[in-house]
Motif scaffolding. Structure first.
Motif, PDB file in Angstrom:
ATOM      1  N   ILE A   1       0.843  -1.210   0.000  1.00 51.11           N
ATOM      2  CA  ILE A   1       0.000   0.000   0.000  1.00 51.11           C
ATOM      3  C   ILE A   1       0.873   1.253   0.000  1.00 51.11           C
ATOM      4  O   ILE A   1       0.654   2.200  -0.766  1.00 51.11           O
ATOM      5  CB  ILE A   1      -0.942  -0.017   1.217  1.00 51.11           C
ATOM      6  N   ASP A   2       1.931   1.227   0.877  1.00 49.97           N
ATOM      7  CA  ASP A   2       2.822   2.384   0.955  1.00 49.97           C
ATOM      8  C   ASP A   2       3.567   2.566  -0.361  1.00 49.97           C
ATOM      9  O   ASP A   2       3.767   3.699  -0.838  1.00 49.97           O
ATOM     10  CB  ASP A   2       3.825   2.201   2.094  1.00 49.97           C
TER      11      ASP A   2
ATOM     12  N   ASN B   1       2.591   1.604  -3.346  1.00 48.59           N
ATOM     13  CA  ASN B   1       1.668   2.126  -4.364  1.00 48.59           C
ATOM     14  C   ASN B   1       1.422   3.622  -4.184  1.00 48.59           C
ATOM     15  O   ASN B   1       1.335   4.382  -5.150  1.00 48.59           O
ATOM     16  CB  ASN B   1       0.341   1.366  -4.313  1.00 48.59           C
ATOM     17  N   ALA B   2       1.278   4.002  -2.900  1.00 51.15           N
ATOM     18  CA  ALA B   2       1.072   5.434  -2.635  1.00 51.15           C
ATOM     19  C   ALA B   2       2.294   6.233  -3.068  1.00 51.15           C
ATOM     20  O   ALA B   2       2.190   7.308  -3.673  1.00 51.15           O
ATOM     21  CB  ALA B   2       0.780   5.646  -1.146  1.00 51.15           C
ATOM     22  N   THR B   3       3.496   5.637  -2.722  1.00 52.12           N
ATOM     23  CA  THR B   3       4.739   6.319  -3.123  1.00 52.12           C
ATOM     24  C   THR B   3       4.846   6.398  -4.637  1.00 52.12           C
ATOM     25  O   THR B   3       5.249   7.423  -5.225  1.00 52.12           O
ATOM     26  CB  THR B   3       5.949   5.574  -2.553  1.00 52.12           C
TER      27      THR B   3
ATOM     28  N   SER C   1       2.387   6.367  -6.791  1.00 47.33           N
ATOM     29  CA  SER C   1       1.429   7.356  -7.292  1.00 47.33           C
ATOM     30  C   SER C   1       1.969   8.770  -7.136  1.00 47.33           C
ATOM     31  O   SER C   1       1.856   9.613  -8.030  1.00 47.33           O
ATOM     32  CB  SER C   1       0.099   7.218  -6.542  1.00 47.33           C
ATOM     33  N   THR C   2       2.576   9.008  -5.955  1.00 44.17           N
ATOM     34  CA  THR C   2       3.152  10.333  -5.704  1.00 44.17           C
ATOM     35  C   THR C   2       4.287  10.616  -6.675  1.00 44.17           C
ATOM     36  O   THR C   2       4.403  11.722  -7.229  1.00 44.17           O
ATOM     37  CB  THR C   2       3.675  10.406  -4.259  1.00 44.17           C
TER      38      THR C   2
ATOM     39  N   ALA D   1      -8.293  -1.372  -0.768  1.00 41.17           N
ATOM     40  CA  ALA D   1      -7.244  -0.373  -0.991  1.00 41.17           C
ATOM     41  C   ALA D   1      -6.488  -0.668  -2.277  1.00 41.17           C
ATOM     42  O   ALA D   1      -6.137   0.234  -3.047  1.00 41.17           O
ATOM     43  CB  ALA D   1      -6.291  -0.345   0.215  1.00 41.17           C
TER      44      ALA D   1
ATOM     45  N   VAL E   1      -6.136   1.773  -5.223  1.00 41.60           N
ATOM     46  CA  VAL E   1      -4.810   2.190  -5.676  1.00 41.60           C
ATOM     47  C   VAL E   1      -4.642   1.919  -7.162  1.00 41.60           C
ATOM     48  O   VAL E   1      -4.093   2.722  -7.918  1.00 41.60           O
ATOM     49  CB  VAL E   1      -3.719   1.466  -4.853  1.00 41.60           C
TER      50      VAL E   1
ATOM     51  N   ARG F   1      -6.560   4.393  -9.041  1.00 40.10           N
ATOM     52  CA  ARG F   1      -5.872   5.676  -8.999  1.00 40.10           C
ATOM     53  C   ARG F   1      -4.629   5.652  -9.884  1.00 40.10           C
ATOM     54  O   ARG F   1      -4.281   6.620 -10.570  1.00 40.10           O
ATOM     55  CB  ARG F   1      -5.476   5.993  -7.558  1.00 40.10           C
ATOM     56  N   ARG F   2      -3.911   4.467  -9.833  1.00 41.73           N
ATOM     57  CA  ARG F   2      -2.715   4.336 -10.666  1.00 41.73           C
ATOM     58  C   ARG F   2      -3.064   4.466 -12.150  1.00 41.73           C
ATOM     59  O   ARG F   2      -2.406   5.177 -12.910  1.00 41.73           O
ATOM     60  CB  ARG F   2      -2.052   2.979 -10.415  1.00 41.73           C
TER      61      ARG F   2
END
Length: 593
Positions: free
Chosen positions: A201-202, A204-206, A208-209, A485, A489, A492-493
């Protein structure tokens, strides 16, 4: 006297004395007399003969006619414990008694309602032997044999049960070890899975950022590149013009700087020489001060130990001058007072007082073996041995508790100044606990400070909780959240990479090519232009003719220079369709063909 004669009778003489009895002899029709002495003598003789005869008759009473010897009095032997009633070869057939009991030494055997006997000892303890009518057994020997057989069978069964119990305990211990290992493995797997999910999750968030940052950076880069190219073109034109002026100025300036540098170098060298001379003077004059200061710094108690060593392994003490010195006490002697918390003499006096008062205390300096049970009725039993071996397989704590329990039960582990560790059953929580605690061993309830760590193999539990929550439920919930999530993600990706960058996410572009935008506005590689070729037009802007442009090209490929063009090397200029080169300005070159 027809039936009996008294031979001592004499003819009656007159007068009759008081010591004579008168008797009539019927056979002889005579009156005779007998003296009292003769009568007594005759009676004694006859009595003795009768006693002898009675004794003889009693010693051997033989009835050959079926008569019964009847006694009308007690039959008591003349001497206690001497005579027998019957013998080993001459036994009585039946003994018929009408009394209530038989006295056999100190034992009394009495009747129990014609269906048994009661045996009572001198202590008052009693035992009954009864017929089946009163619950007894018909065949005692057979019953004893049956009991012995049953006892043997029960012993065999008990032995088998013990073997099975030991085997079951071993199996249970093995199973418990395996379960503990499985639980630890499962907990580790759950923890790793949760960590991996969180990491994904982290990540994927990274990602995305990072994707968003790259997109924004690319937009900025594109805008900045256009601005930078225009600025560099203007700057380069100005630089070309200013470079020559600067070179002329630098030649003139270098001439002046060279002269100035010579002067500065001489001035600095002279200053360094003066500074070195001053430092030499200062060092020569300051050594005495340093030594005086060193001597003053070691003038105290430490002065006796600055250059030499003290006697080894001795206690330290101040000498008569107040300096550091060695005492006569050795290090080994000093170690004897290690751990002493009070005045030694006071403690020795207290020990002596206790020894004198408690003179029942015994000290054994060798092994003590007790073959029987050992019962200790004190409040505290202290075992100060290196190893304690206990043969008993099951140890009972709080053995004296009865009724509803209220106090905690368990084991305390002394951890020095870190408090105690405890493995105990918390009566208030109705559960076993493994905790760190500050409570002393005198407490009847323990208050955990923190829960202790437990390193085991497999843990098998009906319910496994972490921080009060079910691990199984938490994993299921985390899996659901992670799935949701992950879906979010991914969505969102996909949304974040739907733009121009979508063509370069999973595959590489053609190597060594300039990047362009394709017909869909996506990033693509040029089919022909390389970065080297692109560098050839550094500082040149292509487009329609405009006053702000220094170099322009029209739709036919004709190139126009709106300002002066300086060529500093051989240059080949391609021709247009009319084979003409138009220069609206000044062409400055060494040779032209």
């Amino acid at each position: 006297m027809a039936n009996k004669k008294i031979t001592e009778l004499n003819n009656l003489q007159t007068p009759v004395a008081n010591t004579q009895f008168v008797a009539v002899d019927i056979e002889n029709d005579e009156t005779k007399s007998v003296t009292l002495a003769n009568l007594i003598s005759t009676i004694d003789t006859n009595e003795n003969q009768n006693v002898v005869q009675i004794q003889s008759n009693v010693a051997s009473i033989v009835d050959t006619d079926g008569h019964t010897v009847t006694l009308s009095a007690n039959l008591i032997p003349s001497t206690d414990g001497v005579y027998d009633l019957g013998s080993a070869s001459k036994k009585w057939k039946d003994l018929h008694l009408t009394g209530s009991s038989i006295k056999l030494g100190g034992i009394t055997i009495s009747d129990l309602g014609n269906e048994g006997i009661n045996i009572a000892g001198t202590s008052g303890a009693q035992a009954n032997i009864t017929t089946p009518a009163l619950g007894g057994v018909a065949n005692v020997a057979q019953e004893l044999s049956g009991l012995q057989s049953r006892l043997t069978t029960n012993v065999a069964i008990t032995t088998a049960v013990e073997v099975r119990r030991v085997a079951n305990v071993t199996v249970m211990n093995t199973e418990d070890t395996a379960l503990q290992s499985r639980l630890a493995t499962n907990v580790t797997a759950f923890t790793n899975e949760d960590t991996a999910l969180q990491a994904r999750i982290d990540a994927n968030a990274t990602l995305s950022t990072a994707i968003e940052a790259r997109r924004a950076a690319n937009v900025i880069l594109s805008d900045a590149a256009d601005t930078a190219l225009q600025a560099r073109l203007t700057t380069n034109v100005t630089a070309f013009t200013n470079e020559d002026t600067a070179l002329q100025a630098r030649i003139a300036a270098n001439t002046l700087v060279a002269a100035a540098n010579d002067f500065v170098s001489f001035t600095r060298l002279q200053a360094n020489i003066d500074l070195v001379q001053d430092n030499v003077s200062t060092a020569s004059g300051g050594s005495d001060g340093v030594e005086a200061r060193r001597v003053a710094n070691i003038a105290g108690a430490v002065s006796t130990i600055t250059t030499g060593n003290l006697t080894a392994s001795r206690a330290l003490a101040s000498d008569s001058s107040g300096k550091v010195g060695v005492a006569t006490t050795t290090l080994a002697e000093l170690n004897h007072v290690s751990g002493v918390s009070g005045a030694i003499q006071t403690q020795l006096d207290a020990v002596e007082a206790r020894r004198a008062a408690n003179n029942i205390t015994t000290t054994f300096t060798d092994d003590v073996v007790i073959t029987g049970n050992l019962t200790i009725n004190g409040d505290t039993t202290t075992v100060s041995t290196t190893n304690l071996d206990v043969e008993d397989r099951i140890i009972m704590l709080a053995d004296g508790v009865s009724g509803s329990p209220s106090a905690d039960v368990g084991l305390l582990f002394n951890r020095g100044n870190q408090g105690n560790a405890a493995l105990f059953y918390d009566e208030s929580a109705k559960t076993f606990k493994l905790s760190d605690t500050k409570d002393p061993k005198s407490n009847t309830s323990l208050s955990p400070v923190t829960a202790s760590n437990l390193s085991v193999g497999i843990v098998d539990a009906a319910t496994l909780k972490y921080d009060g929550l079910s691990v199984h439920t938490a994993i299921a919930d985390n899996a659901t959240v992670a799935a949701a999530a992950s879906t979010a993600v991914e969505a969102r990706r996909v949304a974040n990479i739907a733009g121009a960058i979508s063509t370069v996410l999973t595959g590489d572009l053609t190597g060594d090519r300039v990047m362009i935008t394709n017909g869909d506005g996506k990033i693509a590689a040029s089919s022909a232009v390389t970065p080297t070729e692109l560098g050839m037009i550094d500082g040149i802007t292509l487009g329609t003719t405009a006053a702000s442009k220094a170099v322009t090209a029209d739709a036919s490929g004709d190139t126009s220079f709106s300002n002066d063009l300086a060529v500093v090397a051989n240059t080949t200029l391609g021709t247009n369709a009319s084979n003409t080169v138009t220069i609206v300005g000044i062409l400055d070159c060494g040779a032209f063909s």
